[in-house]
Design a protein around this motif. Structure first.
Motif, mmCIF file in Angstrom:
data_model
loop_
_atom_site.group_PDB
_atom_site.id
_atom_site.type_symbol
_atom_site.label_atom_id
_atom_site.label_comp_id
_atom_site.label_asym_id
_atom_site.label_seq_id
_atom_site.Cartn_x
_atom_site.Cartn_y
_atom_site.Cartn_z
ATOM 1 N N THR A 568 27.098 9.800 26.048
ATOM 2 C CA THR A 568 26.116 10.836 25.737
ATOM 3 C C THR A 568 26.536 11.627 24.500
ATOM 4 O O THR A 568 25.715 11.917 23.616
ATOM 5 N N ALA A 569 27.819 11.958 24.396
ATOM 6 C CA ALA A 569 28.303 12.715 23.242
ATOM 7 C C ALA A 569 28.148 11.912 21.953
ATOM 8 O O ALA A 569 27.805 12.467 20.899
ATOM 9 N N LEU A 570 28.380 10.605 22.015
ATOM 10 C CA LEU A 570 28.208 9.762 20.824
ATOM 11 C C LEU A 570 26.742 9.727 20.399
ATOM 12 O O LEU A 570 26.420 9.848 19.209
ATOM 13 N N TYR A 571 25.853 9.592 21.370
ATOM 14 C CA TYR A 571 24.429 9.577 21.032
ATOM 15 C C TYR A 571 23.948 10.949 20.562
ATOM 16 O O TYR A 571 23.090 11.040 19.671
ATOM 17 N N ASP A 572 24.484 12.012 21.107
ATOM 18 C CA ASP A 572 24.120 13.346 20.629
ATOM 19 C C ASP A 572 24.495 13.494 19.155
ATOM 20 O O ASP A 572 23.750 14.108 18.367
ATOM 21 N N ALA A 573 25.632 12.923 18.769
ATOM 22 C CA ALA A 573 26.057 12.991 17.368
ATOM 23 C C ALA A 573 25.087 12.230 16.460
ATOM 24 O O ALA A 573 24.745 12.704 15.371
#
Length: 620
Positions: A568-573
């Motif tokens: 999720t954090a990678l996609y948020d970036a």
């Protein structure tokens, strides 16, 4: 073995032909269909030939063994029944062609010529019937066909023999993810030797339609190239009829005369209903609305009698790049893709069933993706049919070689040309990728010969198909590319967000060294505002249940909760970036020792699928 499923599809098109857009996924060549064909998959005789003595010992006339293999599964796989993954550079196959096979193929007075088709044989194939040499083919991922009429008697049984040669140590062979070590290591997998796609028979008239290629001709028309087999009589004509959703019987019809000295006919088919711009979206193809137009193509003689007829389908769509956007049907489209190795534990790069190909597309959509990148493989055309019908974008890629030499250049160029030709009609394919991560051009950053080859194959791809963007070398060290693609396996979402934050970050990325210490642009390439995509990222290792000792990913999660939080954090970036226009997560499934899939190797989601979809899409 002839299956009833090979004879009939679902709703028929005019003239008794199958309706191509509603086929059941069994036909091996989904965009050129006839009413009858004979499936030769199933149990064959099989023999390893490690000492390469079969030719001198006369195996071409019949094998000295009763060992069995189940075609089209490679002998390295469990599904084949052989399950021997070691080094076996030469293998032989044998099968009878029976009267029932010929009848199933539709052999008749009207269709007397018999074609023997191979979907793919890795890497070099030689074929005999009753000891008589038929022909040979080089290229492990592309189809080939022989006219075997002169060797077959409809009242007799015949012996079909295939020899396949696949040197595991020859790095000039385009091999993709197939390992040159005896055991799979790092990011490479077990090899595939011999037959791995369907073998089948088809009967055709003396003059017949051999191939169709559909390409967009702007928003109101499609271009069609028809290749003929055999000499068409003087005055023969090609007629094309378009049909959408079983309603519009005459919204696109064209007929042209076949030039007397040509076996290739080119014509443009206008789509009148597309001229109403306000209604154009009612027919265009996209992942959200995968509309397919059925077609019937006929070869007729001067008197109008049908010599041959086939059914096909097309998608009315355009794909391009403009400024910093990837365009689908003329509008910016954000590509949300997943890397798909197309590998199954029991059957390797051959799908375990035809149903598995459909399920693969369904899973990609259920996970929240609108695209996939087929990685280092030319996938079975039936996968592309389901991508067309169910709606996902596909990036078409070639298996790479790992050596730079004149032989490697010739081999990969020829096979790539054949792959582009085979798949150019599929609306789902929107981008071509001839190189990945400098494989086979390892010194492209500073070697003029490697740079020349990368530029040349990229431009050759455009010459073969000017309708799609081309990525010159996916990941880094790009030159004359339509999309700037970056591979970055940074595991910290905050760091990734900084790297791809804004235009200043983009400028830094283009002029310096990127991820993995590789330049993004090399040679005389410049950033002229092309769209930028992060086409490999993620790769987070997580293994529910019992862990493999040799398992790995680019980073590792402690548990399922940590794993989905990282993703999720990678996609948020990515979502926060001001310039990224697409991404491709690594990868769809665990594959052998690579345990960085969103799904396990048997296609089970590692956490509830709605959690993965929420991470990918940013929406509930």
């Amino acid at each position: 073995m002839t299956s009833d499923a090979t004879r009939a599809q679902t709703a028929p098109a005019p003239g008794g032909l199958p309706l191509a857009s509603r086929q059941d996924g069994s036909y091996p060549r989904p965009q050129l269909m006839r009413a009858a064909w004979a499936d030769l998959d199933g149990v064959w005789a099989f023999q390893h030939d490690d000492d390469n003595t079969g030719l001198t010992e006369g195996w071409a006339a019949g094998l000295p063994t009763s060992r069995e293999i189940r075609v089209p599964f490679p002998p390295e796989s469990v599904a084949s029944g052989v399950d021997e993954p070691g080094f076996h550079p030469v293998v032989w196959y044998q099968r009878s062609i029976t009267r029932a096979d010929l009848a199933g193929a539709g052999v008749s007075e009207r269709s007397p010529r018999v074609l023997l088709h191979f979907g793919a044989v890795d890497y070099r194939a030689s074929v005999w019937i009753d000891g008589a040499f038929v022909g040979e083919h080089e290229g492990g991922h592309t189809p080939f066909t022989f006219d075997v009429t002169h060797l077959l008697d409809q009242e007799s049984e015949h012996t079909l023999v295939v020899r396949a040669e696949d040197d595991p140590h020859d790095l000039t062979q385009p091999r993709g993810k197939q390992d040159w070590h005896e055991r799979a290591h790092a990011i490479w997998y077990r090899r595939t030797t011999g037959i791995w796609q369907t073998v089948w028979l088809e009967a055709v008239p003396e003059a017949s339609i051999a191939d169709l290629r559909w390409l967009p001709a702007g928003p109101h028309a499609v271009d069609l190239t028809v290749r003929l087999r055999g000499a068409a009589p003087a005055g023969s004509r090609i007629g094309v009829h378009l049909r959408f959703d079983e309603r519009d019987e005459d919204f696109g019809t064209v007929e042209v005369e076949v030039p007397r000295t040509r076996t290739e006919v080119e014509l443009t088919v206008p789509i009148a209903r597309q001229r109403n711009g306000q209604a154009a979206d009612e027919l265009t193809w996209s992942p959200e609305h995968p509309r397919l137009v059925d077609t019937t193509v006929r070869l007729t003689d001067a008197a109008g009698a049908t010599l041959d007829a086939v059914s096909s389908y097309l998608g009315v769509r355009t794909t391009a790049t403009d400024r910093d956007a990837f365009l689908l049907n003329g509008r910016p489209y954000h590509v949300r893709s997943v890397l798909n190795q197309g590998y199954w534990p029991e059957s390797h790069i051959a799908a375990p069933s035809r149903e598995a190909l459909r399920r693969e597309v369904e899973l990609i959509k259920e996970l929240g993706f609108n695209a996939c990148r087929i990685h280092q493989k030319v996938e079975d055309p039936r996968f592309l049919y389901w991508a067309d019908r169910l709606g996902i974008l596909v990036w078409g890629e070639t298996p790479g070689a790992y050596e730079f030499s004149a032989t490697a250049v010739q081999r990969l160029t020829r096979e790539w040309m054949d792959a582009v030709e085979r798949d150019a009609s599929h609306p789902s394919i929107v981008t071509w990728v001839p190189f990945n991560e400098s494989w086979g051009i390892q010194h492209v950053a500073d070697d003029p010969a490697h740079q020349a080859y990368s530029r040349a194959l990229t431009d050759l791809t455009r010459a073969l198909d000017p309708s799609r963007p081309v990525v010159s070398n996916d990941g880094w060290e790009l030159q004359n590319t339509d999309i700037i693609t970056v591979h970055d396996y940074e595991g910290d979402g905050a760091v990734l967000a900084t790297t791809y934050a804004d235009e200043d970050a983009r400028a830094r990325l283009m002029v310096g060294f990127g991820p993995a210490g590789r330049r993004i642009l090399v040679g005389d390439a410049v950033d002229h505002g092309q769209p930028v995509m992060l086409t490999e990222f993620g790769g987070v290792n997580y293994q529910p249940g019992t862990a493999r000792e040799d398992a790995w990913g680019y980073t590792t999660a402690a548990d399922g909760e940590d794993w989905i939080a990282r993703i999720t954090a990678l996609y948020d970036a990515i979502r926060a970036s001001s310039f990224l226009t697409g991404s491709c997560y690594t990868q769809l499934t665990d594959t052998m020792q690579e345990t960085n899939g969103l799904l396990t190797a048997d296609r089970t989601p590692k956490v509830p699928i709605e959690q993965i979809r929420r991470a990918v899409t940013g929406r509930d």
